[in-house]
Design an enzyme around this catalytic site. Sequence first.
Site, PDB file in Angstrom:
ATOM      1  N   ASN A  61     -26.346  31.246  30.125  1.00  0.00           N
ATOM      2  CA  ASN A  61     -25.256  30.353  29.745  1.00  0.00           C
ATOM      3  C   ASN A  61     -24.889  29.423  30.892  1.00  0.00           C
ATOM      4  O   ASN A  61     -24.877  29.815  32.063  1.00  0.00           O
ATOM      5  CB  ASN A  61     -24.044  31.110  29.190  1.00  0.00           C
ATOM      6  CG  ASN A  61     -23.556  32.254  30.046  1.00  0.00           C
ATOM      7  OD1 ASN A  61     -24.324  32.865  30.779  1.00  0.00           O
ATOM      8  ND2 ASN A  61     -22.282  32.544  29.975  1.00  0.00           N
ATOM      9  N   GLU A  63     -21.885  26.963  31.796  1.00  0.00           N
ATOM     10  CA  GLU A  63     -20.532  26.568  31.397  1.00  0.00           C
ATOM     11  C   GLU A  63     -20.125  25.238  32.024  1.00  0.00           C
ATOM     12  O   GLU A  63     -20.811  24.708  32.913  1.00  0.00           O
ATOM     13  CB  GLU A  63     -19.556  27.696  31.764  1.00  0.00           C
ATOM     14  CG  GLU A  63     -19.868  28.959  30.972  1.00  0.00           C
ATOM     15  CD  GLU A  63     -18.842  30.076  31.170  1.00  0.00           C
ATOM     16  OE1 GLU A  63     -18.006  29.998  32.091  1.00  0.00           O
ATOM     17  OE2 GLU A  63     -18.905  31.043  30.385  1.00  0.00           O
ATOM     18  N   ASN A  64     -18.997  24.724  31.547  1.00  0.00           N
ATOM     19  CA  ASN A  64     -18.500  23.431  32.000  1.00  0.00           C
ATOM     20  C   ASN A  64     -16.975  23.452  31.993  1.00  0.00           C
ATOM     21  O   ASN A  64     -16.380  24.123  31.134  1.00  0.00           O
ATOM     22  CB  ASN A  64     -19.017  22.346  31.038  1.00  0.00           C
ATOM     23  CG  ASN A  64     -18.829  20.956  31.593  1.00  0.00           C
ATOM     24  OD1 ASN A  64     -17.726  20.432  31.633  1.00  0.00           O
ATOM     25  ND2 ASN A  64     -19.917  20.359  32.032  1.00  0.00           N
ATOM     26  N   ALA A  65     -16.368  22.705  32.926  1.00  0.00           N
ATOM     27  CA  ALA A  65     -14.899  22.628  32.978  1.00  0.00           C
ATOM     28  C   ALA A  65     -14.352  22.115  31.643  1.00  0.00           C
ATOM     29  O   ALA A  65     -13.262  22.496  31.224  1.00  0.00           O
ATOM     30  CB  ALA A  65     -14.473  21.709  34.115  1.00  0.00           C
ATOM     31  N   TYR A  67     -14.817  22.913  28.405  1.00  0.00           N
ATOM     32  CA  TYR A  67     -15.457  24.108  27.827  1.00  0.00           C
ATOM     33  C   TYR A  67     -16.531  23.854  26.758  1.00  0.00           C
ATOM     34  O   TYR A  67     -17.610  24.437  26.832  1.00  0.00           O
ATOM     35  CB  TYR A  67     -14.395  25.062  27.254  1.00  0.00           C
ATOM     36  CG  TYR A  67     -13.554  25.782  28.303  1.00  0.00           C
ATOM     37  CD1 TYR A  67     -13.655  25.482  29.656  1.00  0.00           C
ATOM     38  CD2 TYR A  67     -12.656  26.759  27.915  1.00  0.00           C
ATOM     39  CE1 TYR A  67     -12.863  26.129  30.595  1.00  0.00           C
ATOM     40  CE2 TYR A  67     -11.863  27.423  28.853  1.00  0.00           C
ATOM     41  CZ  TYR A  67     -11.970  27.092  30.196  1.00  0.00           C
ATOM     42  OH  TYR A  67     -11.196  27.733  31.124  1.00  0.00           O
ATOM     43  N   GLU A  74     -28.875  31.599  24.711  1.00  0.00           N
ATOM     44  CA  GLU A  74     -29.925  31.563  23.681  1.00  0.00           C
ATOM     45  C   GLU A  74     -30.409  30.139  23.430  1.00  0.00           C
ATOM     46  O   GLU A  74     -31.612  29.867  23.366  1.00  0.00           O
ATOM     47  CB  GLU A  74     -29.412  32.153  22.364  1.00  0.00           C
ATOM     48  CG  GLU A  74     -29.065  33.623  22.422  1.00  0.00           C
ATOM     49  CD  GLU A  74     -27.613  33.901  22.834  1.00  0.00           C
ATOM     50  OE1 GLU A  74     -27.035  33.113  23.611  1.00  0.00           O
ATOM     51  OE2 GLU A  74     -27.063  34.916  22.369  1.00  0.00           O
TER      52      GLU A  74
HETATM   53  N1  THU Z   1     -22.388  33.314  25.354  1.00  0.00           N
HETATM   54  C1  THU Z   1     -23.744  33.241  25.348  1.00  0.00           C
HETATM   55  O1  THU Z   1     -24.351  32.622  26.227  1.00  0.00           O
HETATM   56  N2  THU Z   1     -24.413  33.873  24.358  1.00  0.00           N
HETATM   57  C2  THU Z   1     -23.837  34.672  23.423  1.00  0.00           C
HETATM   58  O2  THU Z   1     -24.551  35.255  22.609  1.00  0.00           O
HETATM   59  C3  THU Z   1     -22.383  34.831  23.386  1.00  0.00           C
HETATM   60  C4  THU Z   1     -21.626  33.988  24.333  1.00  0.00           C
HETATM   61  C5  THU Z   1     -21.665  32.674  26.463  1.00  0.00           C
HETATM   62  C6  THU Z   1     -20.876  31.459  26.136  1.00  0.00           C
HETATM   63  C7  THU Z   1     -19.856  31.451  27.266  1.00  0.00           C
HETATM   64  O3  THU Z   1     -20.435  30.855  28.405  1.00  0.00           O
HETATM   65  C8  THU Z   1     -19.640  32.914  27.572  1.00  0.00           C
HETATM   66  O4  THU Z   1     -20.750  33.600  27.016  1.00  0.00           O
HETATM   67  C9  THU Z   1     -18.353  33.480  27.020  1.00  0.00           C
HETATM   68  O5  THU Z   1     -18.230  33.187  25.675  1.00  0.00           O
END
Ligand code: THU
Length: 159
Positions: A61, A63-65, A67, A74
């Site tokens: 994953n 992420e970004n400020a 959101y 995935e």
């Molecule tokens: N997230 C995933 O990368 N895959 C998942 O199957 C569930 C959630 C991430 C998104 C976000 O960066 C963090 O987990 C919390 O939701």
Amino acid sequence: MKQIDLTTKITVYSYDECTEVEKSLIDAAKEATSNAYAPYSKFHVGAALLLENGKIITGNNQENAAYPSGLCAERTAVFYANAQYPDQKIEALAVAAFYNEKFTDDLISPCGSCRQVLLEVESRYNSPVKIMLYKNGEVYVAESMSSLMPLSFTKDALE
Ligand code: THU
């Protein structure tokens, strides 16, 4: 009135019961959690895809400020695989998450948007993607994403 019952088959394996290839995929997903960029949720997710040629592609994953601009592990993995190896069918996906200094005791299951993207992968390559969800020492296996998404929206609706 009529009622339709939909069932989903999930098989639970211990890690030790998995094949060597499956173990490699799970290990890759676990390892990929370490490169997640998750300063906001601190929830580090790793995804590993097995391509038809045996190659393993990983994602995590990002992420970004702002959101919603972030992306799940995935989809990061699927879009990279499709961008780099468009002719390679994706055969399996493993997912693991690391949170509070350990791999989660609870199952981590792909979100709705990732499920939809994996559904597209199945229709694109006309082949199921085996879904392997890791939780501390155990692996929950579904034979396809479509089995986890009954009554889904696919290209069939557009024909
Ligand atoms: N997230 C995933 O990368 N895959 C998942 O199957 C569930 C959630 C991430 C998104 C976000 O960066 C963090 O987990 C919390 O939701």
